[in-house]
Design an enzyme around this catalytic site. Structure first.
Site, PDB file in Angstrom:
ATOM      1  N   GLU A  71       0.823  -1.216   0.000  1.00 20.68           N
ATOM      2  CA  GLU A  71       0.000   0.000   0.000  1.00 20.68           C
ATOM      3  C   GLU A  71       0.855   1.264   0.000  1.00 20.68           C
ATOM      4  OE1 GLU A  71      -3.634   2.102   2.517  1.00 20.68           O
ATOM      5  OE2 GLU A  71      -2.352   0.637   3.523  1.00 20.68           O
TER       6      GLU A  71
ATOM      7  N   GLU B  61     -12.189   1.740   4.464  1.00 22.42           N
ATOM      8  CA  GLU B  61     -11.282   2.024   5.582  1.00 22.42           C
ATOM      9  C   GLU B  61     -11.393   3.526   5.853  1.00 22.42           C
ATOM     10  OE1 GLU B  61      -6.859   0.688   6.799  1.00 22.42           O
ATOM     11  OE2 GLU B  61      -6.937   2.384   5.412  1.00 22.42           O
TER      12      GLU B  61
END
Length: 270
Positions: free
Chosen positions: A152, A246
């Site tokens: 990420e 998220e």
């Protein structure tokens, strides 16, 4: 596209996780809100009842598309770029310990904050070398179980390396593992990418997982991001996985999650 949302399996400092606390209650709530899956944030797989969690998800008809590992950094300080070799080894071992459960769930293992934040005394090239070594070890082990790992890119205000999609792709290429791809997160992309849609298309088939949050890190529709355009770009890459929430829970986790999924379902209907 299928939609999931993040759930922490244990108490955590990290604020951008919508659901924490009572695991069984939260999984049922996520089901009742209409989600297709639940992404699990797991600090240490040895500290959870893996079979119970998987059974709960199956009973509720929910997939587990991804496992987040960042709490090992946030709660314990483990990282791939710590100056202490023993800490780096512990971070690798912690990642390896996620593989059996990820295999059972069919989940991607996310590596974001676990890369760490290396101190100024460490040269950037040295930190990248340590990261590359760690990812190589973890990807080789994960490949034996047909498990994928998603790196990420995270914005410059939270980490001090590999912030953008372009940088992430170059790093993945340097590791050279076919089971290493990317997790793209719209919150971080809004900070780092000149054009979110172009960056999504650039990542293409290297996108292994996708996080949604609006520009203010709240649920979609609470900020200024154009999710219609973003999701069209994601769809154009051939991505068929989950998009996973998220985002910060605001004052009410359930209400925020409901607003987010209703907003996205509305876009899908269009």
């Amino acid at each position: 596209m299928k939609i999931s949302i993040c759930l922490s399996t244990n108490p955590a400092k990290f604020s951008a996780v919508s659901f924490k606390g009572n695991l069984e209650k939260n999984i049922k709530t996520i089901r009742d809100l209409g989600f297709d899956g639940v992404e699990l944030a797991i600090r240490d797989p040895a500290c959870i009842d893996q079979s119970k969690i998987l059974d709960l998800a199956v009973q509720c008809g929910l997939s587990i598309p991804a496992i987040g590992t960042g709490q090992a950094w946030g709660e314990e300080g483990l990282s791939y770029t710590d100056p202490d070799e023993k800490v780096r080894e512990q971070a690798i071992e912690r990642t390896l310990s996620h593989i059996p459960f990820a295999e059972r769930c069919g989940a991607v293992i996310i590596i974001g904050l676990l890369r760490g934040i290396y101190p100024e005394t460490i040269r950037h090239e040295t930190a990248i070398k340590w990261m590359k070594e760690a990812f190589s070890i973890c990807c080789a082990a994960a490949r034996k179980s047909a498990v994928e790992i998603a790196f990420e890119p995270i914005n410059r205000f939270e980490v001090n390396s590999l912030h953008s999609v372009r940088e992430g792709l170059a790093f993945i290429e340097s590791v050279g593992a076919d089971n290493l791809g990317m997790l793209l997160d719209t919150f971080h992309m809004n900070i780092e990418e000149p054009n979110i849609e172009e960056s999504i298309r650039l990542a293409g088939d290297r996108i292994f997982h996708f996080h949604y949050a609006d520009s203010n890190r709240l649920y979609p529709g609470a900020g200024h991001l154009d999710f219609h355009s973003i999701l069209e770009s994601l769809y154009s890459t051939g991505y068929t996985g989950f998009i996973s929430g998220e985002h910060m829970p605001d004052s009410d986790a359930e209400l925020s999650a409901k607003k987010g999924i209703n907003y996205l379902r509305g876009l899908f209907a269009e």
